[in-house]
Scaffold this active site. Structure first.
Site, short mmCIF file in Angstrom:
data_model
loop_
_atom_site.label_atom_id
_atom_site.label_comp_id
_atom_site.label_asym_id
_atom_site.label_seq_id
_atom_site.Cartn_x
_atom_site.Cartn_y
_atom_site.Cartn_z
CG ASP B 16 -14.02 10.22 8.61
OD1 ASP B 16 -14.36 9.66 9.67
OD2 ASP B 16 -13.55 11.39 8.56
CB ALA B 17 -18.93 11.11 9.90
CE1 TYR B 18 -19.75 13.90 13.39
CE2 TYR B 18 -18.42 12.19 14.42
CZ TYR B 18 -19.64 12.80 14.23
OH TYR B 18 -20.75 12.32 14.86
NE ARG B 47 -10.66 16.04 14.52
CZ ARG B 47 -11.35 14.94 14.28
NH1 ARG B 47 -12.28 14.51 15.12
NH2 ARG B 47 -11.13 14.23 13.19
CB SER B 123 -18.54 7.90 11.74
OG SER B 123 -18.35 8.88 12.72
CG ASN B 124 -13.83 7.34 15.81
OD1 ASN B 124 -13.70 6.12 15.64
ND2 ASN B 124 -12.79 8.16 15.93
#
Lengths: 229, 229
Positions: B16-18, B47, B123-124
């Protein structure tokens, strides 16, 4: 251009349940008085997770009924806030079955129904949860339909939920006035094609999503006048 | 019984990224120092709404890319907290394009990749957001694939997102080790069939949803040892 938002252009009024007709917050506050400072954090997290889990499970294709979602989100909120009292858990869950209607709800629904409008609840709540709430509050005499998302195994705001109301009531979306205090629900219902009035009970900011309500009122008491009844 | 969670039983590590590889919080904090007390409320609401809007839009069938979702959720958070500075808005949005990797990320990804494991981000974030973040952080040299949900027009945790990773990497779910700091993402990925390690950076409570990670570590630095690399 759409017809004016008036009783003559409507066949039905469809109400969201929790936060719109039924006062969940007051019931939960009464049950958790003894918690002191932790109360607000627990109740806010419970509500946030209840919605989050309903959305996540719908997206994952992992539907389970709202009684379970409500219990799992309460378990999370209790764990995350270090609350371990099993009696409190029972009391908070039971509160969902003995909800009271907002003071402004019964008269408003009754006046609208007296004009021949169909009246319904469209809710994430399971059939047994909705039956308990309308019976306890006395609203069962004013509501022709209790429509639970449980029939389509998806939660709001999935379009199949809003479509279910048009099918049950056998009328087109643009002849249904939809009432919700939840902005994400009001937005999705407007996007679906209902005539939406947002009950802004808590003086909050409307969501920045496609689909806006046509009107905003602060209690259901203002609804009959708004619709010219 | 599943094979042990070990490099020999894996073809790829998917990150996942964030919040997992990239430190969004620190970047946002730096941009909003001047806000004083309102800073925490603004960033937390931003967020929360960013995730909420991604889930709601997926459920509604109303997909728009993550750059727009990020902007709309920031606009909501600014309005709801009474923050009107347009320069702050620009700075916060730009922060997403100049993120830094967590101190523990680069070395861990690099060591795993050196053993022949494929490495990817799932990722989103839109393709341009991901490209900017990996370039700025220098992680582009360590990641073989940048996989954005934008290809399937649905956000995590929709199963089509996780399936996309198996298709791009051409390996079965049970040969992919998936790493996320987000509990709802880690849960859905485990339920989908990945081998999941939860990066519990913030010492939080895991979600009560079906699907649990096999292991929990506090930083990516512990990952190579965990996989026997």
């Amino acid at each position: 251009m759409a017809a004016p938002l008036h009783r003559d252009n409507l066949d039905a009024c469809v109400f969201d349940a929790y936060g719109t007709l039924f006062d969940v917050r007051s019931a939960a506050e009464r049950c958790s008085k003894g918690l002191g400072e932790r109360k607000d954090a627990l109740l806010a997290l419970w509500r946030a997770k209840q919605l989050e889990y309903s959305w996540l499970r719908s997206l994952r294709g992992d539907y389970i009924d709202f009684w379970h979602v409500t219990g799992e989100s309460l378990d999370y909120a209790m764990a995350a806030t270090g609350t371990t009292d099993p009696l409190l858990r029972s009391r908070l869950m039971a509160a969902y079955l003995t909800l009271e209607a907002y003071a402004d709800a019964t008269d408003a629904v009754s006046r609208l129904r007296a004009t021949g409008l169909k009246t319904a609840v469209l809710s994430n709540g399971s059939a047994s949860m909705l039956t308990a709430a309308v019976s306890n509050s006395g609203l069962h005499r004013q509501l022709d339909w209790l429509i639970s998302v449980d029939e389509v195994h998806a939660y709001k705001p999935h379009p199949s939920v809003y479509r279910l109301a048009t099918e049950r009531l056998q009328c087109p979306a643009n002849r249904i006035c939809f009432l919700s205090a939840n902005t994400w629900d009001a937005s999705a219902a407007a996007h679906f094609g209902f005539r939406v009035v947002w009950i802004n009970r808590a003086n909050t900011t409307f969501d920045l999503l496609p689909g806006k309500p046509e009107r905003e009122i602060t209690t259901l008491g203002a609804l009959p006048d708004l619709l010219g009844v």
